[in-house]
Write a protein that holds these residues in place. Structure first.
Motif, PDB file in Angstrom:
ATOM      1  N   ARG A  86     -56.653  11.012  26.013  1.00 49.25           N
ATOM      2  CA  ARG A  86     -55.873  11.836  25.093  1.00 49.25           C
ATOM      3  C   ARG A  86     -54.744  11.046  24.420  1.00 49.25           C
ATOM      4  O   ARG A  86     -54.227  11.461  23.402  1.00 49.25           O
ATOM      5  CB  ARG A  86     -55.280  13.027  25.831  1.00 49.25           C
ATOM      6  N   MET A  87     -54.350   9.927  25.000  1.00 48.60           N
ATOM      7  CA  MET A  87     -53.261   9.105  24.452  1.00 48.60           C
ATOM      8  C   MET A  87     -53.731   8.060  23.441  1.00 48.60           C
ATOM      9  O   MET A  87     -52.908   7.421  22.784  1.00 48.60           O
ATOM     10  CB  MET A  87     -52.537   8.362  25.583  1.00 48.60           C
ATOM     11  N   LEU A  88     -55.019   7.875  23.302  1.00 46.96           N
ATOM     12  CA  LEU A  88     -55.524   6.780  22.468  1.00 46.96           C
ATOM     13  C   LEU A  88     -55.114   6.885  21.004  1.00 46.96           C
ATOM     14  O   LEU A  88     -54.757   5.872  20.389  1.00 46.96           O
ATOM     15  CB  LEU A  88     -57.042   6.685  22.570  1.00 46.96           C
ATOM     16  N   ALA A  89     -55.164   8.065  20.431  1.00 47.95           N
ATOM     17  CA  ALA A  89     -54.790   8.216  19.019  1.00 47.95           C
ATOM     18  C   ALA A  89     -53.334   7.799  18.816  1.00 47.95           C
ATOM     19  O   ALA A  89     -53.001   7.081  17.873  1.00 47.95           O
ATOM     20  CB  ALA A  89     -55.031   9.636  18.541  1.00 47.95           C
ATOM     21  N   SER A  90     -52.466   8.237  19.719  1.00 54.52           N
ATOM     22  CA  SER A  90     -51.051   7.877  19.643  1.00 54.52           C
ATOM     23  C   SER A  90     -50.870   6.371  19.832  1.00 54.52           C
ATOM     24  O   SER A  90     -50.129   5.729  19.094  1.00 54.52           O
ATOM     25  CB  SER A  90     -50.259   8.647  20.704  1.00 54.52           C
ATOM     26  N   PHE A  91     -51.570   5.804  20.808  1.00 55.14           N
ATOM     27  CA  PHE A  91     -51.481   4.370  21.064  1.00 55.14           C
ATOM     28  C   PHE A  91     -51.857   3.568  19.822  1.00 55.14           C
ATOM     29  O   PHE A  91     -51.135   2.670  19.394  1.00 55.14           O
ATOM     30  CB  PHE A  91     -52.380   3.969  22.242  1.00 55.14           C
ATOM     31  N   MET A  92     -53.006   3.908  19.234  1.00 57.35           N
ATOM     32  CA  MET A  92     -53.498   3.115  18.105  1.00 57.35           C
ATOM     33  C   MET A  92     -52.653   3.306  16.850  1.00 57.35           C
ATOM     34  O   MET A  92     -52.596   2.401  16.021  1.00 57.35           O
ATOM     35  CB  MET A  92     -54.959   3.417  17.854  1.00 57.35           C
ATOM     36  N   SER A  93     -52.009   4.454  16.714  1.00 63.37           N
ATOM     37  CA  SER A  93     -51.144   4.606  15.534  1.00 63.37           C
ATOM     38  C   SER A  93     -49.823   3.847  15.723  1.00 63.37           C
ATOM     39  O   SER A  93     -49.269   3.319  14.765  1.00 63.37           O
ATOM     40  CB  SER A  93     -50.882   6.082  15.235  1.00 63.37           C
ATOM     41  N   GLN A  94     -49.344   3.762  16.966  1.00 62.81           N
ATOM     42  CA  GLN A  94     -48.104   3.020  17.235  1.00 62.81           C
ATOM     43  C   GLN A  94     -48.334   1.514  17.271  1.00 62.81           C
ATOM     44  O   GLN A  94     -47.467   0.738  16.876  1.00 62.81           O
ATOM     45  CB  GLN A  94     -47.523   3.437  18.594  1.00 62.81           C
ATOM     46  N   ALA A 154     -60.941  13.026  18.680  1.00 66.02           N
ATOM     47  CA  ALA A 154     -61.670  14.081  19.373  1.00 66.02           C
ATOM     48  C   ALA A 154     -61.227  14.214  20.829  1.00 66.02           C
ATOM     49  O   ALA A 154     -61.413  15.256  21.448  1.00 66.02           O
ATOM     50  CB  ALA A 154     -63.173  13.816  19.311  1.00 66.02           C
ATOM     51  N   LEU A 155     -60.607  13.171  21.382  1.00 64.90           N
ATOM     52  CA  LEU A 155     -60.191  13.193  22.781  1.00 64.90           C
ATOM     53  C   LEU A 155     -58.842  13.881  23.006  1.00 64.90           C
ATOM     54  O   LEU A 155     -58.534  14.285  24.119  1.00 64.90           O
ATOM     55  CB  LEU A 155     -60.130  11.766  23.340  1.00 64.90           C
ATOM     56  N   GLY A 156     -58.014  13.956  21.970  1.00 67.24           N
ATOM     57  CA  GLY A 156     -56.707  14.599  22.123  1.00 67.24           C
ATOM     58  C   GLY A 156     -55.630  13.839  21.403  1.00 67.24           C
ATOM     59  O   GLY A 156     -55.890  12.852  20.722  1.00 67.24           O
ATOM     60  N   ASP A 157     -54.392  14.328  21.583  1.00 64.32           N
ATOM     61  CA  ASP A 157     -53.289  13.709  20.850  1.00 64.32           C
ATOM     62  C   ASP A 157     -51.991  13.679  21.655  1.00 64.32           C
ATOM     63  O   ASP A 157     -50.926  13.939  21.125  1.00 64.32           O
ATOM     64  CB  ASP A 157     -53.070  14.428  19.525  1.00 64.32           C
ATOM     65  N   GLU A 158     -52.082  13.316  22.909  1.00 62.42           N
ATOM     66  CA  GLU A 158     -50.869  13.178  23.717  1.00 62.42           C
ATOM     67  C   GLU A 158     -50.113  11.908  23.327  1.00 62.42           C
ATOM     68  O   GLU A 158     -50.715  10.903  22.961  1.00 62.42           O
ATOM     69  CB  GLU A 158     -51.200  13.142  25.209  1.00 62.42           C
ATOM     70  N   HIS A 159     -48.801  11.961  23.444  1.00 62.95           N
ATOM     71  CA  HIS A 159     -47.953  10.824  23.078  1.00 62.95           C
ATOM     72  C   HIS A 159     -48.139   9.673  24.072  1.00 62.95           C
ATOM     73  O   HIS A 159     -48.127   9.866  25.279  1.00 62.95           O
ATOM     74  CB  HIS A 159     -46.494  11.258  23.046  1.00 62.95           C
ATOM     75  N   PHE A 160     -48.307   8.472  23.528  1.00 61.03           N
ATOM     76  CA  PHE A 160     -48.466   7.271  24.350  1.00 61.03           C
ATOM     77  C   PHE A 160     -47.130   6.588  24.584  1.00 61.03           C
ATOM     78  O   PHE A 160     -46.343   6.389  23.654  1.00 61.03           O
ATOM     79  CB  PHE A 160     -49.392   6.260  23.664  1.00 61.03           C
ATOM     80  N   THR A 161     -46.885   6.224  25.821  1.00 59.64           N
ATOM     81  CA  THR A 161     -45.881   5.236  26.193  1.00 59.64           C
ATOM     82  C   THR A 161     -46.520   4.394  27.290  1.00 59.64           C
ATOM     83  O   THR A 161     -47.380   4.886  28.029  1.00 59.64           O
ATOM     84  CB  THR A 161     -44.568   5.848  26.728  1.00 59.64           C
TER      85      THR A 161
END
Length: 127
Positions: free
Chosen positions: A49-57, A28-35
Motif C-alpha cells: 500500500r506504500m509503494l505509490a507514495s514511495f515512488m512519487s517521493q 491498485a495496491l493502495g495509497d498509504e504514506h511512505f516513510t
C-alpha cells in the motif's frame, strides 16, 4: 482482410486503455504514506500500500542501490539476476514462482549504479 484490421484495431484500443506500467499497477495496491520508519515496521501487505507514495517521493531511476536499500532495508525477496534487488509486497493471496505476494524487482544498471527498471511479478491487476 477486414476482420484482421478490426482485430488489430480492437487490440490497439485494449492496449491503449490498459496501464501495465509499474506506476499504474501500484496504485491498485493502495495509497498509504511512505516513510522509511513506517516501511521498516510494516508487514508485506502494508508495504504494498506504500509503494505509490514511495515512488512519487523517490523516483526509482534517481536512486542508487545503496540509496534504495537505505530507504527500504535489506531485500525480502530473490530475483533471478545478481543486478536485481527484490522485495515481496502486497497480499499473500497472490502467488508466483517467487512465493506469496508480489515480487517488486529493481534492476540496477551496472554502469551507473542506479535503478534502470522496476517491475512487479506477477503484474498487478485490479484488486
Amino acid at each position: 482482410m477486414r476482420w484482421i484490421l478490426a482485430w488489430l484495431l480492437a487490440l490497439g484500443l485494449l492496449h491503449g486503455c490498459s496501464d501495465y506500467s509499474v506506476e499504474g499497477q501500484i496504485h491498485a495496491l493502495g495509497d498509504e504514506h511512505f516513510t522509511p520508519q513506517a516501511w521498516a515496521k510494516a508487514d508485506q501487505v502494508t508495504r504494498g500500500r506504500m509503494l505509490a507514495s514511495f515512488m512519487s517521493q523517490y523516483p526509482p531511476n534517481r536512486l542508487t542501490q545503496k540509496a534504495l536499500q537505505d530507504l527500504l532495508g535489506e531485500p525480502t525477496g530473490h530475483a533471478k539476476q545478481d543486478d536485481e534487488i527484490a522485495y515481496i509486497v502486497g497480499p499473500t493471496s497472490v502467488e508466483s514462482q517467487y512465493g506469496k505476494g508480489y515480487l517488486l524487482i529493481f534492476t540496477i544498471d551496472r554502469q551507473t549504479g542506479k535503478v534502470a527498471q522496476v517491475r512487479m511479478v506477477p503484474p498487478v491487476t485490479r484488486i
